[in-house]
Design a protein around this motif. Structure first.
Motif, PDB file in Angstrom:
ATOM      1  N   LYS A   1      -3.852 -68.634  -5.858  1.00  0.00           N
ATOM      2  CA  LYS A   1      -3.331 -68.551  -4.498  1.00  0.00           C
ATOM      3  C   LYS A   1      -4.451 -68.103  -3.552  1.00  0.00           C
ATOM      4  N   ALA A   2      -4.599 -68.805  -2.423  1.00  0.00           N
ATOM      5  CA  ALA A   2      -5.514 -68.395  -1.346  1.00  0.00           C
ATOM      6  C   ALA A   2      -6.943 -68.083  -1.783  1.00  0.00           C
ATOM      7  N   PRO A   3      -7.616 -69.007  -2.476  1.00  0.00           N
ATOM      8  CA  PRO A   3      -9.010 -68.740  -2.816  1.00  0.00           C
ATOM      9  C   PRO A   3      -9.884 -68.830  -1.563  1.00  0.00           C
ATOM     10  N   ILE A   4     -10.962 -68.111  -1.553  1.00  0.00           N
ATOM     11  CA  ILE A   4     -11.858 -68.201  -0.396  1.00  0.00           C
ATOM     12  C   ILE A   4     -12.849 -69.338  -0.631  1.00  0.00           C
ATOM     13  N   GLN A   5     -13.223 -69.995   0.475  1.00  0.00           N
ATOM     14  CA  GLN A   5     -14.197 -71.088   0.347  1.00  0.00           C
ATOM     15  C   GLN A   5     -15.546 -70.524  -0.117  1.00  0.00           C
TER      16      GLN A   5
ATOM     17  N   PHE B   1      -9.853 -57.176  -5.014  1.00  0.00           N
ATOM     18  CA  PHE B   1      -8.838 -58.231  -4.903  1.00  0.00           C
ATOM     19  C   PHE B   1      -9.527 -59.554  -5.241  1.00  0.00           C
ATOM     20  N   CYS B   2     -10.086 -59.637  -6.425  1.00  0.00           N
ATOM     21  CA  CYS B   2     -11.064 -60.709  -6.693  1.00  0.00           C
ATOM     22  C   CYS B   2     -10.444 -62.080  -6.914  1.00  0.00           C
ATOM     23  N   GLY B   3      -9.127 -62.191  -7.160  1.00  0.00           N
ATOM     24  CA  GLY B   3      -8.518 -63.506  -7.390  1.00  0.00           C
ATOM     25  C   GLY B   3      -9.314 -64.269  -8.434  1.00  0.00           C
ATOM     26  N   SER B   4      -9.736 -65.498  -8.085  1.00  0.00           N
ATOM     27  CA  SER B   4     -10.472 -66.317  -9.048  1.00  0.00           C
ATOM     28  C   SER B   4     -11.964 -65.989  -9.094  1.00  0.00           C
ATOM     29  N   GLY B   5     -12.371 -64.926  -8.396  1.00  0.00           N
ATOM     30  CA  GLY B   5     -13.724 -64.386  -8.572  1.00  0.00           C
ATOM     31  C   GLY B   5     -14.810 -64.967  -7.681  1.00  0.00           C
ATOM     32  N   THR B   6     -14.419 -65.761  -6.673  1.00  0.00           N
ATOM     33  CA  THR B   6     -15.419 -66.516  -5.897  1.00  0.00           C
ATOM     34  C   THR B   6     -16.524 -65.640  -5.297  1.00  0.00           C
ATOM     35  N   ILE B   7     -16.138 -64.540  -4.636  1.00  0.00           N
ATOM     36  CA  ILE B   7     -17.155 -63.724  -3.940  1.00  0.00           C
ATOM     37  C   ILE B   7     -18.173 -63.195  -4.955  1.00  0.00           C
TER      38      ILE B   7
ATOM     39  N   TYR C   1     -11.597 -56.775  -9.787  1.00  0.00           N
ATOM     40  CA  TYR C   1     -10.263 -56.351 -10.232  1.00  0.00           C
ATOM     41  C   TYR C   1      -9.195 -57.159  -9.501  1.00  0.00           C
ATOM     42  N   ASP C   2      -8.077 -57.339 -10.155  1.00  0.00           N
ATOM     43  CA  ASP C   2      -6.925 -57.983  -9.521  1.00  0.00           C
ATOM     44  C   ASP C   2      -5.700 -57.591 -10.333  1.00  0.00           C
ATOM     45  N   GLN C   3      -4.551 -57.517  -9.631  1.00  0.00           N
ATOM     46  CA  GLN C   3      -3.335 -57.128 -10.362  1.00  0.00           C
ATOM     47  C   GLN C   3      -2.755 -58.286 -11.170  1.00  0.00           C
ATOM     48  N   ASP C   4      -3.224 -59.504 -10.873  1.00  0.00           N
ATOM     49  CA  ASP C   4      -2.667 -60.688 -11.501  1.00  0.00           C
ATOM     50  C   ASP C   4      -3.489 -61.085 -12.738  1.00  0.00           C
TER      51      ASP C   4
ATOM     52  N   LYS D   1      -4.344 -52.781 -10.644  1.00  0.00           N
ATOM     53  CA  LYS D   1      -3.697 -52.679  -9.327  1.00  0.00           C
ATOM     54  C   LYS D   1      -4.594 -51.857  -8.406  1.00  0.00           C
ATOM     55  N   PHE D   2      -4.526 -52.158  -7.114  1.00  0.00           N
ATOM     56  CA  PHE D   2      -5.385 -51.415  -6.192  1.00  0.00           C
ATOM     57  C   PHE D   2      -5.053 -49.916  -6.200  1.00  0.00           C
ATOM     58  N   ALA D   3      -3.779 -49.590  -6.440  1.00  0.00           N
ATOM     59  CA  ALA D   3      -3.370 -48.179  -6.470  1.00  0.00           C
ATOM     60  C   ALA D   3      -4.183 -47.400  -7.510  1.00  0.00           C
TER      61      ALA D   3
ATOM     62  N   THR E   1     -14.649 -57.977  -0.006  1.00  0.00           N
ATOM     63  CA  THR E   1     -13.346 -58.428  -0.484  1.00  0.00           C
ATOM     64  C   THR E   1     -12.547 -59.268   0.501  1.00  0.00           C
ATOM     65  N   ASN E   2     -11.657 -60.042  -0.072  1.00  0.00           N
ATOM     66  CA  ASN E   2     -10.773 -60.957   0.644  1.00  0.00           C
ATOM     67  C   ASN E   2      -9.339 -60.627   0.190  1.00  0.00           C
ATOM     68  N   PRO E   3      -8.767 -59.550   0.781  1.00  0.00           N
ATOM     69  CA  PRO E   3      -7.428 -59.125   0.332  1.00  0.00           C
ATOM     70  C   PRO E   3      -6.371 -60.101   0.830  1.00  0.00           C
TER      71      PRO E   3
HETATM   72  C1  LIG Z   1      -6.627 -63.749  -0.964  1.00  0.00           C
HETATM   73  S1  LIG Z   1      -6.511 -63.535  -2.684  1.00  0.00           S
HETATM   74  C2  LIG Z   1      -8.207 -63.400  -3.195  1.00  0.00           C
HETATM   75  C3  LIG Z   1      -8.772 -64.735  -3.525  1.00  0.00           C
HETATM   76  C4  LIG Z   1     -10.185 -64.686  -4.037  1.00  0.00           C
HETATM   77  N1  LIG Z   1     -11.141 -64.269  -3.012  1.00  0.00           N
HETATM   78  C5  LIG Z   1     -10.576 -66.037  -4.625  1.00  0.00           C
HETATM   79  O1  LIG Z   1     -11.520 -66.657  -4.136  1.00  0.00           O
HETATM   80  O2  LIG Z   1      -9.896 -66.507  -5.528  1.00  0.00           O
HETATM   81  C6  LIG Z   1      -5.928 -61.898  -2.816  1.00  0.00           C
HETATM   82  C7  LIG Z   1      -5.777 -61.388  -4.239  1.00  0.00           C
HETATM   83  O3  LIG Z   1      -5.317 -60.037  -4.188  1.00  0.00           O
HETATM   84  C8  LIG Z   1      -4.492 -59.793  -5.309  1.00  0.00           C
HETATM   85  N2  LIG Z   1      -3.645 -58.616  -4.982  1.00  0.00           N
HETATM   86  C9  LIG Z   1      -2.664 -58.527  -4.071  1.00  0.00           C
HETATM   87  N3  LIG Z   1      -2.169 -57.266  -4.020  1.00  0.00           N
HETATM   88  C10 LIG Z   1      -2.874 -56.528  -4.928  1.00  0.00           C
HETATM   89  C11 LIG Z   1      -2.847 -55.176  -5.350  1.00  0.00           C
HETATM   90  N4  LIG Z   1      -1.999 -54.309  -4.806  1.00  0.00           N
HETATM   91  N5  LIG Z   1      -3.722 -54.769  -6.303  1.00  0.00           N
HETATM   92  C12 LIG Z   1      -4.599 -55.650  -6.851  1.00  0.00           C
HETATM   93  N6  LIG Z   1      -4.657 -56.955  -6.514  1.00  0.00           N
HETATM   94  C13 LIG Z   1      -3.816 -57.407  -5.558  1.00  0.00           C
HETATM   95  C14 LIG Z   1      -3.722 -61.080  -5.503  1.00  0.00           C
HETATM   96  O4  LIG Z   1      -3.305 -61.202  -6.857  1.00  0.00           O
HETATM   97  C15 LIG Z   1      -4.782 -62.134  -5.101  1.00  0.00           C
HETATM   98  O5  LIG Z   1      -5.427 -62.642  -6.248  1.00  0.00           O
END
Ligand SMILES: C[S@@+](CC[C@H](N)C(=O)[O-])C[C@H]1O[C@@H](n2cnc3c(N)ncnc32)[C@H](O)[C@@H]1O
Length: 379
Positions: A171-175, A198-204, A259-262, A288-290, A303-305
């Motif tokens: 979801k929502a990867p950054i270019q 909030f690394c998602g697929s790790g692009t940054i 790190y990412d919660q997913d 989780k960010f917490a 980061t790209n939250p």
């Molecule tokens: C905008 S996306 C990041 C996309 C990433 N830059 C990429 O290129 O794939 C935001 C990410 O934050 C993660 N996220 C949202 N809330 C979070 C939380 N509370 N703790 C950790 N990760 C969280 C989501 O699972 C998602 O992967």
């Protein structure tokens, strides 16, 4: 071959970075206008620029430019350019056009006049009436700005943000080009710790790791111009070998962390890092960010939250931005860099950024909030 002119295209807000990258490759910039950075080059620059530019979107070969206030001027101008010098008899050459603030405003007519003029020029050169267009691809573009026509051929093909390592989607990867730009703008250096919580697929982090290894971003993909017969056998292979040799092997592992919660995002990030050849220097972990905490000093967060643009997500994201403010502000020696489209970010975060920059992430208007931390003491 004499000097040629190339134009690197860039998205809004990234021109200065593209310019710097071109200068670093050793080429002289002649014009920066309308998201296009023109530079003087030789043929070898086509593979080099395509393989190395991290923040540009495409590399276009400028075939020529001239005034075009009516269709006669357009036809004569296009026909007079050296198309046979670039296009072989079997070239496939689709034409696209765009027109801004110009008298010639009908894009379909501009396209067909341009196509006809190129065909007529090739007919005269190759002494034939029909072209099968079943050979290498030469996408021609006519760009009209204030009655000035610029004719280019796209040397790249797919946009340069497609590096070839990102096969799976989240979801929502950054270019990739924006991610690379964020790392450049942060001035992170590879000896400092870097975290994306909030690394998602790790692009940054993958873009940062490729920079740390001095790894050319285009090494894993193909380009239009690789099939052009204007190249002898050596230019593209030479540029690829040069790029492979430039890659550094001894880069300290584990200074880059995501790190990412997913859990699915984390496994995709690991896979992409492997595809990019940088898995040895990035550590990804579900978190989780917490639970985010660190006792390291002088680190960087880039980061790209989540932006909270979807229904029902807004409040959650606003709470997350408050939490980010509390945690990051407590890291007194750290620098942090956050991209978001949320208009109240600074207010929620609780601190004004040292600097802001407008960037477009996949067409979405965002701000890049930059909080500068102190330099580490010299030892
Ligand atoms: C905008 S996306 C990041 C996309 C990433 N830059 C990429 O290129 O794939 C935001 C990410 O934050 C993660 N996220 C949202 N809330 C979070 C939380 N509370 N703790 C950790 N990760 C969280 C989501 O699972 C998602 O992967």
């Amino acid at each position: 071959m004499d000097k040629i002119e190339l134009m690197a295209t860039s998205t809004f807000g990234m021109e200065a970075l593209v310019k710097k990258e071109i200068n670093d490759l050793g080429y002289e910039i002649t014009e920066v206008k309308n998201g296009r950075i023109t530079f003087e080059a030789d043929l070898q620059a086509i593979p080099r620029a395509n393989l190395w530019l991290r923040t540009a979107e495409r590399v276009l070969l400028k075939v020529g430019d001239f005034k075009a206030r009516d269709f006669d001027e357009l036809y004569d101008g296009v026909r007079s350019l050296d198309w046979p010098g670039w296009l072989p008899e079997n070239a496939e050459f689709p034409v696209s056009a765009k027109s801004i603030d110009s008298q010639l405003s009908s894009v379909p007519t501009c396209q067909s006049v341009t196509k006809k003029a190129v065909v007529d020029r090739l007919k005269a050169e190759y002494q034939r009436e029909w072209f099968d267009e079943d050979g290498p691809l030469y996408p021609i573009e006519l760009a009209l700005y204030k009655d000035r026509a610029i004719l280019t051929i796209d040397t790249s093909g797919t946009g340069l943000h497609k590096r070839g390592y990102r096969e799976l989607s989240v979801k929502a990867p950054i270019q990739e080009t924006i991610a690379a730009g964020m790392v450049y703008l942060s001035r992170w250096d590879k000896d400092r710790i870097l975290i994306d919580p909030f690394c998602g697929s790790g692009t940054i982090l993958i873009e940062a790791a490729m920079m740390a290894k001095n790894q050319a971003p285009g090494l894993k993909r193909k380009f239009n111009s690789e099939k052009w017969p204007v190249f002898e056998d050596f230019e593209w292979p030479r540029a690829r070998v040069e790029a492979k040799k430039a890659k550094k092997i001894n880069v300290e592992p584990r200074l880059i962390m995501g790190y990412d919660q997913d859990p699915e995002a984390i496994s995709i990030a690991r896979y992409h890092a492997k595809q990019a050849g940088v898995e040895d220097i990035i550590h990804f972990q579900e978190q989780k960010f917490a639970d985010f905490s660190t006792n390291r000093k002088y680190g960087y967060v880039i980061t790209n939250p989540p932006y909270g643009e979807r229904m029902g997500e807004k409040e959650e994201v606003e709470e997350l931005y408050r939490e980010m403010g509390e945690k990051f502000r407590a890291l007194e020696t750290w620098s942090y860099y956050i991209i978001t489209s949320h208009s109240k970010f600074e207010e929620l975060f609780g601190k004004e950024a040292s600097k802001r920059r407008k960037l477009y992430n996949g067409g979405v208007e965002t701000q890049y909030y930059q909080y500068y931390g102190p330099w580490p003491p010299k030892n």
